[in-house]
Design a protein around this motif. Structure first.
Motif, PDB file in Angstrom:
ATOM      1  N   UNK A  43      40.782 -17.397 -59.144  1.00 11.15           N
ATOM      2  CA  UNK A  43      41.739 -16.296 -59.256  1.00 11.15           C
ATOM      3  C   UNK A  43      40.991 -15.004 -58.943  1.00 11.15           C
ATOM      4  N   UNK A  44      41.497 -14.199 -58.009  1.00 13.74           N
ATOM      5  CA  UNK A  44      40.736 -13.035 -57.545  1.00 13.74           C
ATOM      6  C   UNK A  44      40.813 -11.819 -58.450  1.00 13.74           C
ATOM      7  N   UNK A  45      41.573 -11.895 -59.513  1.00 11.27           N
ATOM      8  CA  UNK A  45      41.753 -10.731 -60.383  1.00 11.27           C
ATOM      9  C   UNK A  45      42.974  -9.938 -59.981  1.00 11.27           C
ATOM     10  N   UNK A  46      43.559  -9.259 -60.938  1.00  7.86           N
ATOM     11  CA  UNK A  46      44.744  -8.453 -60.679  1.00  7.86           C
ATOM     12  C   UNK A  46      45.720  -8.538 -61.832  1.00  7.86           C
ATOM     13  N   UNK A  47      46.523  -7.481 -62.007  1.00  4.72           N
ATOM     14  CA  UNK A  47      47.483  -7.450 -63.098  1.00  4.72           C
ATOM     15  C   UNK A  47      46.820  -7.434 -64.468  1.00  4.72           C
ATOM     16  N   UNK A  48      45.584  -6.957 -64.511  1.00  5.81           N
ATOM     17  CA  UNK A  48      44.856  -6.911 -65.770  1.00  5.81           C
ATOM     18  C   UNK A  48      43.998  -8.132 -66.026  1.00  5.81           C
ATOM     19  N   UNK A  49      44.255  -9.235 -65.305  1.00  4.80           N
ATOM     20  CA  UNK A  49      43.469 -10.457 -65.511  1.00  4.80           C
ATOM     21  C   UNK A  49      42.205 -10.409 -64.659  1.00  4.80           C
ATOM     22  N   UNK A  50      41.028 -10.597 -65.271  1.00  4.09           N
ATOM     23  CA  UNK A  50      39.781 -10.562 -64.503  1.00  4.09           C
ATOM     24  C   UNK A  50      39.649 -11.768 -63.587  1.00  4.09           C
ATOM     25  N   UNK A  51      38.774 -11.674 -62.588  1.00  2.00           N
ATOM     26  CA  UNK A  51      38.559 -12.805 -61.684  1.00  2.00           C
ATOM     27  C   UNK A  51      37.811 -13.943 -62.362  1.00  2.00           C
ATOM     28  N   UNK A  52      37.959 -15.125 -61.771  1.00  2.66           N
ATOM     29  CA  UNK A  52      37.243 -16.295 -62.269  1.00  2.66           C
ATOM     30  C   UNK A  52      35.773 -16.255 -61.880  1.00  2.66           C
TER      31      UNK A  52
END
Length: 244
Positions: A43-52
């Motif tokens: 997951x590249x990150x975005x919407x507040x969620x960090x990348x894997x």
């Protein structure tokens, strides 16, 4: 909120958030830009969620991936000093399972939180940030009762215990925007040229446009502790939460 492809990379994470290992081929590898695969579950990150984070395994070698950068391609960023697999190399990708699962639980827990606050208090989200099992969410909420923090915590955990299904689907833009209150942020962050909208539906509670990864049901989140509420002025309320 994201396409199935990022540049030349097919994004496995959007179709199945449970994928942790997969086979891929290296399309490009540059020490400055990063590594591009034909298939990736990072997951590249975005919407507040960090990348894997995770690793690429190839030819008896391990390349650690510290994050991603989304541009014209989905670039995987290796740890400095780790070897780069040559173009055309077959690799085995593997995510840091503990980190990804914690982020999925956290992200789904935050959707339950925003759903409860919107349902019970009519408040939109003005900001937020998450790390594995900890997060903050900001709401546009001018007045709050004295027991607001405890009421929110009790309602959120009741929804988690209800074991509601969490479904992900994609809809044409016009159909998605026909859903009432599909945007839960005070500012609509969807690009105006986005033709297909990714929807995360906590069945019976909350439906939002969202591009992140989620668990399959609310019971998989665990419990949410509302650690602190902060009054930032002008109707700006910040809730700090922990997933346990």
């Amino acid at each position: 909120m994201a396409a199935a492809h990022a540049g030349h990379t097919h994004r496995l994470d959007l179709a199945d958030a449970t994928v942790r290992e997969w086979d891929a081929t290296v399309l490009s590898a540059d020490p400055e830009q990063g590594i591009v695969l034909d298939r990736s579950a990072f997951y590249p990150g975005g919407g507040g969620q960090p990348p894997d984070e995770g690793v690429l395994l190839w030819g008896g070698v391990r390349t650690r991936i510290a994050g991603t950068r989304a541009g014209d391609e989905l670039y995987l960023l290796p740890v400095e000093g780790d070897p780069l697999p040559p173009v055309g190399t077959a690799v085995r990708g593997a995510l840091d399972d503990e980190r990804r699962t914690a982020l999925m639980r956290t992200h789904s827990g935050l959707h339950v939180l925003t759903g409860v606050v919107f349902r019970d208090f009519g408040a939109l989200v003005t900001g937020g940030n998450m790390e594995p099992l900890t997060a903050r969410m900001d709401f546009d909420l001018a007045e709050v009762p004295a027991d607001f923090k405890d009421r929110v915590a009790a309602s959120v955990n009741a929804e988690l215990a209800a074991d509601r299904r969490i479904e992900v689907k994609e809809l044409p833009r016009e159909e998605a925007f026909a859903i009432p209150d599909i945007i839960r942020t005070a500012t609509n962050l969807l690009p105006p040229d986005l033709e297909v909208v990714r929807i995360v539906d906590i069945v019976g509670l909350d439906t939002q446009a969202d591009g992140g990864t989620h668990v399959a049901s609310t019971a998989m989140v665990g419990r949410v502790e509302v650690v602190k509420m902060e009054n930032k002025g002008r109707g700006f309320r910040r809730l700090r939460v922990r997933i346990v």
